[in-house]
Design a protein around this motif. Structure first.
Motif, PDB file in Angstrom:
ATOM      1  N   ALA A  93       9.885  21.264  11.942  1.00 27.97           N
ATOM      2  CA  ALA A  93      10.452  22.387  12.668  1.00 27.97           C
ATOM      3  C   ALA A  93       9.632  22.567  13.932  1.00 27.97           C
ATOM      4  O   ALA A  93       8.442  22.247  13.962  1.00 27.97           O
ATOM      5  N   VAL A  94      10.271  23.095  14.990  1.00 27.52           N
ATOM      6  CA  VAL A  94       9.577  23.156  16.274  1.00 27.52           C
ATOM      7  C   VAL A  94       9.990  24.404  17.039  1.00 27.52           C
ATOM      8  O   VAL A  94      11.135  24.854  16.967  1.00 27.52           O
ATOM      9  N   GLY A  95       9.025  24.996  17.741  1.00 28.77           N
ATOM     10  CA  GLY A  95       9.261  26.139  18.622  1.00 28.77           C
ATOM     11  C   GLY A  95       8.193  26.141  19.699  1.00 28.77           C
ATOM     12  O   GLY A  95       7.341  25.251  19.751  1.00 28.77           O
ATOM     13  N   TYR A  96       8.226  27.164  20.559  1.00 26.36           N
ATOM     14  CA  TYR A  96       7.230  27.203  21.633  1.00 26.36           C
ATOM     15  C   TYR A  96       6.899  28.638  22.002  1.00 26.36           C
ATOM     16  O   TYR A  96       7.680  29.565  21.739  1.00 26.36           O
ATOM     17  N   SER A  97       5.729  28.800  22.616  1.00 25.64           N
ATOM     18  CA  SER A  97       5.283  30.108  23.074  1.00 25.64           C
ATOM     19  C   SER A  97       5.167  30.089  24.590  1.00 25.64           C
ATOM     20  O   SER A  97       4.272  29.423  25.128  1.00 25.64           O
ATOM     21  N   PRO A  98       6.040  30.807  25.311  1.00 25.92           N
ATOM     22  CA  PRO A  98       5.889  30.912  26.762  1.00 25.92           C
ATOM     23  C   PRO A  98       4.588  31.608  27.149  1.00 25.92           C
ATOM     24  O   PRO A  98       3.985  31.282  28.175  1.00 25.92           O
ATOM     25  N   GLY A  99       4.144  32.567  26.328  1.00 29.46           N
ATOM     26  CA  GLY A  99       2.914  33.280  26.630  1.00 29.46           C
ATOM     27  C   GLY A  99       1.685  32.413  26.481  1.00 29.46           C
ATOM     28  O   GLY A  99       0.809  32.386  27.343  1.00 29.46           O
ATOM     29  N   GLU A 100       1.600  31.687  25.372  1.00 31.44           N
ATOM     30  CA  GLU A 100       0.455  30.818  25.115  1.00 31.44           C
ATOM     31  C   GLU A 100       0.594  29.468  25.791  1.00 31.44           C
ATOM     32  O   GLU A 100      -0.371  28.704  25.885  1.00 31.44           O
ATOM     33  N   GLY A 133       5.791  15.669  29.150  1.00 33.93           N
ATOM     34  CA  GLY A 133       6.273  16.835  29.872  1.00 33.93           C
ATOM     35  C   GLY A 133       7.303  16.525  30.933  1.00 33.93           C
ATOM     36  O   GLY A 133       8.093  17.399  31.309  1.00 33.93           O
ATOM     37  N   LEU A 134       7.341  15.291  31.409  1.00 32.14           N
ATOM     38  CA  LEU A 134       8.284  14.910  32.466  1.00 32.14           C
ATOM     39  C   LEU A 134       9.623  14.429  31.912  1.00 32.14           C
ATOM     40  O   LEU A 134      10.567  14.238  32.681  1.00 32.14           O
ATOM     41  N   ARG A 135       9.690  14.219  30.598  1.00 27.11           N
ATOM     42  CA  ARG A 135      10.889  13.625  29.980  1.00 27.11           C
ATOM     43  C   ARG A 135      11.348  12.412  30.798  1.00 27.11           C
ATOM     44  O   ARG A 135      12.492  12.295  31.226  1.00 27.11           O
ATOM     45  N   GLY A 136      10.411  11.496  31.027  1.00 28.76           N
ATOM     46  CA  GLY A 136      10.673  10.372  31.900  1.00 28.76           C
ATOM     47  C   GLY A 136      11.037   9.114  31.157  1.00 28.76           C
ATOM     48  O   GLY A 136      11.288   9.117  29.945  1.00 28.76           O
ATOM     49  N   ASP A 137      11.045   8.015  31.881  1.00 28.01           N
ATOM     50  CA  ASP A 137      11.299   6.714  31.288  1.00 28.01           C
ATOM     51  C   ASP A 137      10.224   5.707  31.691  1.00 28.01           C
ATOM     52  O   ASP A 137      10.406   4.498  31.578  1.00 28.01           O
ATOM     53  N   LEU A 216       5.966  25.421  30.075  1.00 32.42           N
ATOM     54  CA  LEU A 216       6.966  25.569  29.028  1.00 32.42           C
ATOM     55  C   LEU A 216       7.776  26.825  29.296  1.00 32.42           C
ATOM     56  O   LEU A 216       7.265  27.940  29.199  1.00 32.42           O
ATOM     57  N   GLU A 217       9.050  26.654  29.637  1.00 33.95           N
ATOM     58  CA  GLU A 217       9.907  27.773  30.025  1.00 33.95           C
ATOM     59  C   GLU A 217      11.329  27.479  29.584  1.00 33.95           C
ATOM     60  O   GLU A 217      11.688  26.316  29.334  1.00 33.95           O
ATOM     61  N   PRO A 218      12.164  28.523  29.461  1.00 37.64           N
ATOM     62  CA  PRO A 218      13.548  28.321  29.026  1.00 37.64           C
ATOM     63  C   PRO A 218      14.275  27.304  29.893  1.00 37.64           C
ATOM     64  O   PRO A 218      14.149  27.297  31.117  1.00 37.64           O
ATOM     65  N   GLY A 219      15.015  26.416  29.234  1.00 41.09           N
ATOM     66  CA  GLY A 219      15.773  25.399  29.920  1.00 41.09           C
ATOM     67  C   GLY A 219      15.013  24.114  30.182  1.00 41.09           C
ATOM     68  O   GLY A 219      15.623  23.087  30.492  1.00 41.09           O
ATOM     69  N   LYS A 220      13.693  24.148  30.046  1.00 44.78           N
ATOM     70  CA  LYS A 220      12.872  22.967  30.271  1.00 44.78           C
ATOM     71  C   LYS A 220      13.141  21.930  29.175  1.00 44.78           C
ATOM     72  O   LYS A 220      13.298  22.270  28.003  1.00 44.78           O
ATOM     73  N   ASP A 267      10.564   6.236  27.443  1.00 48.62           N
ATOM     74  CA  ASP A 267      11.985   6.127  27.169  1.00 48.62           C
ATOM     75  C   ASP A 267      12.283   6.000  25.679  1.00 48.62           C
ATOM     76  O   ASP A 267      13.439   6.041  25.267  1.00 48.62           O
ATOM     77  N   LEU A 268      11.234   5.861  24.869  1.00 46.83           N
ATOM     78  CA  LEU A 268      11.418   5.721  23.428  1.00 46.83           C
ATOM     79  C   LEU A 268      11.323   7.052  22.691  1.00 46.83           C
ATOM     80  O   LEU A 268      11.268   7.083  21.461  1.00 46.83           O
ATOM     81  N   LEU A 269      11.311   8.161  23.436  1.00 42.12           N
ATOM     82  CA  LEU A 269      11.231   9.490  22.819  1.00 42.12           C
ATOM     83  C   LEU A 269      12.584  10.170  22.825  1.00 42.12           C
ATOM     84  O   LEU A 269      13.435   9.904  23.671  1.00 42.12           O
ATOM     85  N   GLY A 270      12.757  11.102  21.870  1.00 37.29           N
ATOM     86  CA  GLY A 270      13.861  12.034  21.950  1.00 37.29           C
ATOM     87  C   GLY A 270      13.499  13.161  22.901  1.00 37.29           C
ATOM     88  O   GLY A 270      12.575  13.031  23.714  1.00 37.29           O
ATOM     89  N   GLU A 271      14.195  14.291  22.789  1.00 36.53           N
ATOM     90  CA  GLU A 271      13.879  15.391  23.687  1.00 36.53           C
ATOM     91  C   GLU A 271      13.932  16.733  22.981  1.00 36.53           C
ATOM     92  O   GLU A 271      14.646  16.906  21.984  1.00 36.53           O
ATOM     93  N   LEU A 272      13.142  17.666  23.504  1.00 38.36           N
ATOM     94  CA  LEU A 272      13.202  19.066  23.119  1.00 38.36           C
ATOM     95  C   LEU A 272      13.751  19.857  24.294  1.00 38.36           C
ATOM     96  O   LEU A 272      13.410  19.588  25.456  1.00 38.36           O
ATOM     97  N   VAL A 273      14.586  20.845  23.989  1.00 33.00           N
ATOM     98  CA  VAL A 273      15.108  21.762  25.002  1.00 33.00           C
ATOM     99  C   VAL A 273      14.649  23.164  24.619  1.00 33.00           C
ATOM    100  O   VAL A 273      14.926  23.635  23.517  1.00 33.00           O
ATOM    101  N   PHE A 274      13.936  23.840  25.529  1.00 28.59           N
ATOM    102  CA  PHE A 274      13.389  25.141  25.214  1.00 28.59           C
ATOM    103  C   PHE A 274      14.441  26.229  25.405  1.00 28.59           C
ATOM    104  O   PHE A 274      15.077  26.329  26.462  1.00 28.59           O
ATOM    105  N   GLU A 275      14.620  27.062  24.380  1.00 28.39           N
ATOM    106  CA  GLU A 275      15.610  28.117  24.395  1.00 28.39           C
ATOM    107  C   GLU A 275      15.118  29.332  25.158  1.00 28.39           C
ATOM    108  O   GLU A 275      13.921  29.490  25.425  1.00 28.39           O
ATOM    109  N   GLU A 276      16.064  30.236  25.467  1.00 27.65           N
ATOM    110  CA  GLU A 276      15.702  31.512  26.082  1.00 27.65           C
ATOM    111  C   GLU A 276      14.883  32.310  25.093  1.00 27.65           C
ATOM    112  O   GLU A 276      15.163  32.290  23.899  1.00 27.65           O
TER     113      GLU A 276
END
Length: 276
Positions: A93-100, A133-137, A216-220, A267-276
């Motif tokens: 399971a995964v989440g994030y803290s904009p404050g921290e 952090g760049l979600r690059g390839d 780390l911010e919403p939509g990132k 390019d071998l990673l999946g992705e996380l999308v940070f929610e509002e």
């Protein structure tokens, strides 16, 4: 998908039912799978998930990479029950803290034999987290002297015991491949109850280590993957058919099909999308 607390209880139970853990839908390997990370605040990194919301979505690790000493086998486990066997099943399971400005990851591993060795990556159970952090390839060729910030992916590694990790010289647990984990805000704690081990992480993500941490911010969107290594033999032990700890090790993982060294190829990673 299942609720976090319910999944921990199910995985810890002595009798499990088929399908208790979610799997990715669709045939074959999935290219750049994507999951959402909700906002999490007030998390204490202690290996206890009591402060995680019960509504957290969990995601199973349903692909297998096996190294048996002579060959590497890649296998898609779609349609295979990873919960029923006693040997190994895992979810996160995964989440994030904009404050921290931290990524929180809970990795739940059901494994009948816990082995924590500091000798090498081939002698221990472990959890590996990959973030970009760049979600690059970007990718780089392997060489002995490569180090962050040249490496495109930060690979954090932990074992369910005392360091050092993977035979590396520093005594830390977790470690950061090619970097110094003590210069980051990353930390990890684990707890084992019966045959379930929980690894609780706070991860610092970088666009470029060590001078450009990711905001780390919403939509990132960031690159992400998680894998679990499973060693079933203690050092010197001989298993069925003469197998030893050095010629049998499995990794199960979440992201795109394992095709080379993940921390050298973003390019071998999946992705996380940070929610509002």
């Amino acid at each position: 998908m299942k609720q976090l607390a319910a999944t921990v209880l199910v995985m810890a139970a002595s009798a499990l039912t088929t399908g208790a853990m979610a799997r990715q839908e669709g045939p074959g390997p999935v290219e750049r799978p994507s999951v959402s990370a909700p906002v999490l605040e007030g998390i204490t990194i202690d290996g206890d998930l009591a402060d995680w919301p019960d509504s957290m979505t969990i995601h199973s690790l349903d692909k297998l990479f096996n190294y048996d000493g002579s060959r590497q086998n890649f296998e898609d486990l779609e349609g295979t029950d990873l919960v029923e066997p006693d040997d190994l099943s895992a979810a996160f399971a995964v989440g994030y803290s904009p404050g921290e400005q931290l990524l929180y990851v809970a990795v739940i591993v059901r494994d009948d034999a816990l082995i924590a060795s500091s000798t090498s990556n081939m002698t221990t159970d472990a959890v590996e987290l990959f973030v970009d952090g760049l979600r690059g390839d970007r990718q780089v060729a392997h060489r002995e002297d490569i180090a962050l910030p040249e490496i495109p992916v930060q690979q954090y590694i932990a074992i369910p015991g005392d360091g050092p990790v993977y035979g590396l010289p520093e005594p830390n647990n977790p470690v950061l491949t090619g970097g110094d984990v003590t210069q980051t805000k990353t930390r990890m704690a684990f707890h084992r109850d019966e045959d379930v081990t929980i690894y609780e992480w706070a991860i610092q993500v970088f666009d470029r280590y060590p001078d450009r941490p990711t905001t780390l911010e919403p939509g990132k969107r960031i690159g992400f993957d998680v894998s679990v290594a499973d060693e079933d033999l203690e050092e010197g032990e001989v298993g069925p058919g003469g197998a030893t700890q050095m010629n049998r090790l499995d990794w199960i993982y979440w992201g795109p099909q394992w095709n080379g060294v993940k921390h050298l190829n973003a390019d071998l990673l999946g992705e996380l999308v940070f929610e509002e």
